[in-house]
Every structure is written in C-alpha cells, then in structure tokens.
Design a protein around this motif. Structure first.
Motif, mmCIF file in Angstrom:
data_model
loop_
_atom_site.group_PDB
_atom_site.id
_atom_site.type_symbol
_atom_site.label_atom_id
_atom_site.label_comp_id
_atom_site.label_asym_id
_atom_site.label_seq_id
_atom_site.Cartn_x
_atom_site.Cartn_y
_atom_site.Cartn_z
ATOM 1 N N GLU A 64 0.830 -1.214 0.000
ATOM 2 C CA GLU A 64 0.000 0.000 0.000
ATOM 3 C C GLU A 64 0.865 1.265 0.000
ATOM 4 N N GLU A 65 1.978 1.215 0.719
ATOM 5 C CA GLU A 65 2.892 2.374 0.711
ATOM 6 C C GLU A 65 3.458 2.604 -0.696
ATOM 7 N N GLU A 68 1.035 4.315 -2.915
ATOM 8 C CA GLU A 68 0.922 5.764 -2.711
ATOM 9 C C GLU A 68 2.119 6.515 -3.285
ATOM 10 N N LYS A 69 3.276 5.885 -3.201
ATOM 11 C CA LYS A 69 4.516 6.580 -3.541
ATOM 12 C C LYS A 69 4.838 6.559 -5.032
#
Ligand SMILES: [Zn+2]
Ligand SMILES: [Zn+2]
Length: 237
Positions: A64-65, A68-69
C-alpha cells in the motif's frame, strides 16, 4: 522487438526467496514503464521459502505504501503451490481473500504433490502415470479456485498441456509463458494455442533487475507462431 510489456504479475521478493524488497521491484517496474505489477511470493506450503502468514500484514502495508509513492498499480498476490489435497492449493479457500488475486503453479519442496516422483521422473521413471496424476491435480485446482495465472505449465514434472489448456480456457485462467523458466516451451505453446486460451508473459523475477523481463517469452511465442494478440500483457511499440 516490436512489443513491450504492459504489466508483470509474477515477481518475488524477500518475503519468499527473492533478493529485493517490494519497493525495489516496484521501482524497477516504474523505470521499465509498466502500468501494473504484482508481488507474488511463494505460497506458505513450501518447506523452506514459502511466505509466513504472520508477515502478510507487513507485506500488505509495504504494497500500500508503494501504491501511494509510485505511479503504478501494485497488487498483492501469491504464487500458490498446486497440491493433491484439500482445495488443491497450499492457500485455503478462506485465505484467498487476503490477496488481490492469486496465481498458482507446481513446485518441488511441497508435501502432497508427487514431488519425489516428479523429481525422479527426470531419470525416466513412470512418466505415463505421472502425466495423468499431475494433470488431474492441476485441473482440480483450476476448477476449485479462482486462479488468475497458471504459472510455468509443464515445469518440474510431465503434464498434458492440451488438457491444461482446455481447463484454463474454461476457467478463464491465463497460461504463463515464463521468461525465467523454459516452460511453456515452443512446442507446448503450439499445443495450448489450439484451445481458446489466453496467455501472459511473466518475468518470474527473483532479483529486482529482472522485473519486467519479457523478451525471452515473447520470442518463444513468435517462434511458435502464436497470434500475439492472445498475450494479455504486451502491446506494439
Ligand atoms: Zn514458480
Ligand atoms: Zn515464481
């Protein structure tokens, strides 16, 4: 090569026996211009390098990180092991929703999968029996579960590729042309192409630099005379 890969749904990380992290794979996928990538580490049934269930939340968090990135869709998958038991996979039906989708293949090092017999078969033993057993085991798994990709069909044991292709066509499962493994072979692609089945090219990357590798697989498809429109994740440059 006139084609490029659009997404790679078969990559490994340190959560099984890959060398890179989730972020390492995602970064390379971005550099190579992919629009989607799946992290698909080995299923939990593998005796030495399967994913650990207690690490799954960490895997989800890293994915999930990365979503986003980075400007790419990152999916959490698992390369489940096909076994001759239960629902035919080492990921139980009630465990499947932990992943965005699952892919599955046959591997050594898994209990309940004719592992020793298949390994010995490379010395020329009991081939006919094993083809039937391996093929039945795989077809059962395909019908019992919603599997997105049958990975490297024909690897690590003898299989009836025509029967696998029929089952993949009926269950809407993509047959993998692996760049990492020699399967499907050119001859197997020709056999499978006789059925109304779709194909996917995968890197099966175990190191980040190999994420998005597809040319070896596409070359075999071209050699087999496959209509390349049947490969779901390549497009003309
Ligand atoms: Zn595999
Ligand atoms: Zn793999």
């Amino acid at each position: 090569m006139d084609y490029v890969m659009t997404f790679d749904y078969h990559t490994h990380t340190v959560f099984s026996h890959g060398k890179g992290t989730v972020e390492d794979n995602v970064r390379v996928a971005c550099e190579k211009g992919l629009t989607e990538i799946a992290i698909s580490d080995h299923g939990p049934g593998h005796l030495t390098y399967g994913i650990k269930w207690d690490e799954v939340p960490k895997m989800r968090q890293e994915i999930e990180e990365a979503n986003e990135k980075y400007p790419i869709r990152v999916y959490m998958s698992v390369e489940a092991n096909i076994v001759n038991k239960g629902n035919g996979l080492d990921v139980k039906k009630e465990e499947i929703p932990a992943f965005d989708f699952i892919i599955a293949g046959y591997h050594y090092g898994i209990p309940n999968g004719y592992c020793v017999s298949n390994w010995l078969d490379f010395h020329g033993l009991k081939r006919k029996d094993l083809i039937v057993k391996n093929t039945d085991m795989t077809i059962r798994a395909l019908y019992e579960n919603d599997i997105r990709i049958l990975t490297h069909p024909g690897d690590k044991g003898p299989f009836d590729i025509a029967e696998l292709a029929k089952a993949c066509a009926e269950t809407d499962t993509w047959m993998e042309i692996s760049t990492h493994h020699p399967n499907l072979t050119v001859g197997d692609i020709r056999i499978a192409a006789a059925e109304d089945v779709k194909f996917i090219v995968s890197s099966d990357a175990h190191i980040p630099a190999n994420v998005g590798e597809y040319s070896g697989g596409v070359k075999r498809a071209i050699e087999a005379g496959l209509d390349l429109d049947r490969i779901v994740n390549i497009r003309r440059k």
